[in-house]
Design a protein around this motif. Structure first.
Motif: not given
Length: 294
Positions: A211-215
């Motif tokens: 999720r952090n990478l997507v964000a």
């Protein structure tokens, strides 16, 4: 209850119906790319009251190599009752469609892989009438892809590999390679992969990393996951703003704010409750009064 990793492990073969041919090369059986693939109904229920469903069912047609059915099962852990179900699936499909029927099981841990690979015969040792010997894809034989260029060569295969390695110590590098490889892809390609990975990671800690990478890496995409993360960010910003304003109002009115009050305000994530506290802060005679009647 069916888990999200369970769904991702087999639905990816519906997303890319020719994925199995590439996976088979990795697993050492090298099934040629079929001329066409048809997604078949997964309901194997007969007229009796027992409902049976295979996870994903494909028909692979090839003029050169012949046609066959591929039943794909996602397996989260050992289940001693499963071989009997798999035997039913393959025998029923063979009988119904009159086509050779293969079974592949997708797993996410080594213990389940070792168990699923063992052949199980339906008859006694001296009469092994029907033997179930599925092809198993999991962390024991799927590649660990940490190079963005390699991931970009076959994004769907890299996605399946990442899902099967969800518990691998290298999952951070695997996910980073995928997020990097997705940067140059159109949304129509990237969106389903973003969602499949999030689904496949389930409740594992790696999901937060993804999720952090997507964000950060894929912030320009409008996938459901990306929008969900943005909504969470906006909500978090509103919560923090409310908390700051409540404390400011109390301090400007000369009211002492003890540490426990500050902590309670900081920990609250209910925007409606924070609004109530802000209204009370304008007239409260002490910081504790904003929590009145609670």
């Amino acid at each position: 209850m069916v888990s999200s990793p369970h769904e991702a492990m087999h639905r990816i073969f519906q997303h890319d119906t020719k994925l199995f041919s590439r996976v088979s090369k990795v697993l050492g059986c090298d099934i040629p790319v079929p001329d066409s693939v048809t997604i078949l109904p997964t309901d194997l229920t007969e007229t009796g009251p027992v409902e049976r469903r295979v996870d994903t069912l494909l028909r692979l047609d090839s003029a050169e190599h012949g046609d066959f059915l591929l039943a794909i099962e996602a397996q989260g852990n050992k289940n001693l009752a499963k071989p009997a179900s798999w035997a039913y699936y393959t025998a029923y499909l063979w009988s119904k469609y009159r086509l050779p029927t293969a079974l592949m099981v997708v797993v996410q841990d080594h213990a389940t892989a070792a168990w699923a690979q063992q052949p199980v015969a339906s008859g006694p040792p001296q009469l092994p009438t029907l033997t179930i010997r599925p092809l198993v894809a999991g962390p024991h034989n799927m590649p660990v892809i940490t190079d963005p260029a390699e991931a970009g060569e076959d994004l769907v295969l890299a996605t399946l590999a990442a899902i099967t390695h969800a518990g691998d110590p290298a999952i951070g590098d695997i996910l980073k390679a995928l997020s990097t490889a997705l940067r140059d892809q159109p949304e129509v390609v990237a969106d389903p992969i973003i969602e499949l990975i999030a689904q496949g990671l389930g409740k594992r800690s790696a999901n937060k990393l993804w999720r952090n990478l997507v964000a950060v890496d894929l912030s320009f995409y409008k996938s459901d996951l990306a929008e969900e993360i943005r909504d969470e960010g906006r909500a978090e910003g509103s919560v923090n703003t409310y908390g700051t304003v409540i404390l400011t109002v109390l301090e400007q009115r000369g009211i002492d704010v003890p540490a426990d009050v500050r902590e309670r305000i900081a920990e609250c994530r209910d925007l409606g409750l924070l609004h109530t506290w802000l209204v009370r802060a304008a007239t409260a005679l002490s910081a504790a009064e904003i929590f009145a009647d609670e």
